[in-house]
Design a protein around this motif. Structure first.
Motif: not given
Length: 471
Positions: A11-14, A17-24, A166-176
């Protein structure tokens, strides 16, 4: 227990990984169509240099012309009017001073123009900072919309992220996270202003903006460094260019692209400008193409060149290196910088300009700081003269990573002209006036604001490279 730990590890790895992929993805994603423009050179442009200066001459003196030019363009609009301004509000801490009512005044001028000419198509484009990222509905924009103006708070999601950590985390989890107009958090810009919501603050920390400053009608345009529609910016020193000719169509097309980011289509314009051969060539440059143009100007400067730079923020490492390289080749380089000490009643720490200035001086470059007193030296331009030819670049973009690396939205004008042309000589006279303190106190020696603190040099580098800053 082992299964639980394994599942938690997955779970932690996922989650990482999600913000990392989104950031790329958002790092390599193509820019929206019509953004980052390197326009065609036009030989029919009539360009007039306009500026505001605040200085000391037995008391604080303000010479302001950009506001009047904006009012004139609004008044003379017959069919179309576009105002794209980064800051359009009256938000500031009134306990620290007061400013002219620029936001209300411009709004009233536009409303009067609509009332006099109901067929006038008005588009107001601005950054979401002006409605606290959805938490507030400022009265000026409500009045404009009720009068029939198209009001656009620019959707910046399609552009790359200036604060990717920050924005990779925001796009993944916080923008909603919902943005409420019944927020309870204090307004970051005005203690007495509308409250903000959690969702608006989560958006704010992306530190990305539509930073353009453009006023256009079917006859002419003003491209400037000034937030003319912002009360708190009304005392700043700024520069701008009133321009006409075929380049107006390029400017409008660029504004259509910004509107399209918010899924709004702007109508075609019934142009009514004069197109006659001029002694210069002019083109529109926006976003990352501003850096490309700036570096080309500096790289082309020789030992016989004169380079004059005046800018609010200078931090981009490629630009810093290019300026130093230009001086090492023997060009005469003079730089005027804001000391980065004032921001609407708040005292700043001098980053990044004092640190960059120290680098320049160590490399034999002459630097003067503007002698600000609560206001800012907010100009943004570079001028290069080599022999009989001159080049000029100016507009909304500071020379920082955020402003010239396809992260913010920016609009600049680039001009090539004879060194004896009226525009070139006007720029040189303007620069000499503030460099030499002609008939007033404009600038001070580098030593007045010299700051060699190692931690500030390090912090500047970290902020510029990561985007964890507001410059």
């Amino acid at each position: 227990m082992k299964k639980w730990r394994k599942r938690m590890g997955i779970l932690v790895t996922g989650l990482i990984a999600i913000p990392l992929v989104v950031g790329i993805v958002y790092y390599v994603k193509p820019l929206p169509q019509g953004v980052s423009v390197d326009g065609n050179l036009h030989n029919d442009s009539d360009v007039r240099f306009v500026y505001d200066v605040t200085y000391d001459n037995n008391g604080r003196v303000m010479e302001q012309h950009l506001y009047d030019e904006m009012l004139r363009i609004i008044d003379e609009a017959e069919h179309s009017l576009v105002i794209d301004m980064f800051l359009y509000n009256d938000d500031y801490d009134r306990s620290k001073g007061s400013y002219p009512t620029r936001a209300d005044d411009i709004t009233n001028a536009v409303l009067a123009a609509i009332n006099d000419n109901p067929a006038l198509h008005v588009t107001i484009i601005t950054d979401a900072i002006n409605n606290m990222y959805g938490s507030a509905t400022p009265e000026n924009f409500t009045k404009l919309a009720d009068a029939g103006a198209e009001v656009i708070f620019t959707n910046m999601k399609a552009l790359p992220d200036s604060n990717p950590l920050y924005s990779s985390i925001w796009r993944s989890y916080l923008q909603w996270w919902p943005v409420s107009q019944n927020g309870f958090l204090p307004n970051a810009f005005n203690p007495d202003g509308d409250k903000a919501s959690i969702g608006s603050y989560l958006d704010l920390v992306n530190f990305k903006a539509n930073h353009r400053k453009v006023v256009l009608n079917e006859q002419q345009a003003l491209i400037t460094s000034a937030n003319i529609t912002h009360d708190g910016s009304s005392l700043h020193s700024n520069i701008g260019f009133v321009v006409t000719g075929d380049i107006l169509q390029d400017i409008y097309k660029s504004e259509q692209a910004v509107a399209a980011l918010s899924d709004i289509t702007l109508p075609e314009v019934a142009w009514n400008y004069t197109s006659e051969p001029a002694d210069m060539q002019t083109k529109l440059v926006t976003e990352g193409k501003i850096e490309k143009t700036l570096l080309a100007m500096l790289d082309g400067a020789s030992e016989n060149s004169e380079v004059k730079i005046g800018v609010f923020y200078l931090a981009d490492r490629d630009v810093v290196k290019a300026v130093k390289a230009t001086a090492k080749r023997g060009a005469n380089v003079d730089v005027i910088l804001d000391p980065n000490k004032d921001a609407f009643g708040i005292e700043k720490n001098g980053i990044p300009n004092r640190q960059v200035a120290a680098e320049f001086v160590e490399n034999g470059i002459d630097v003067r700081f503007y002698d600000t007193n609560g206001e800012q030296y907010h100009s943004k331009f570079v001028y290069v003269k080599t022999g009989d030819d001159a080049q000029l670049l100016g507009g909304s973009a500071n020379f920082t990573r955020r402003n010239i690396a396809d992260l913010n939205l920016e609009t600049n004008l680039y001009m090539e002209m004879p060194a004896t042309s009226e525009l070139a000589t006007t720029i040189e006279s303007y620069f000499a006036r503030i460099w030499d303190n002609e008939n007033g106190q404009y600038t001070v020696d580098f030593e007045v604001y010299e700051d060699q603190a190692v931690w500030k040099k390090l912090w500047y580098r970290i902020q510029e490279s990561t985007g964890l800053s507001t410059f």
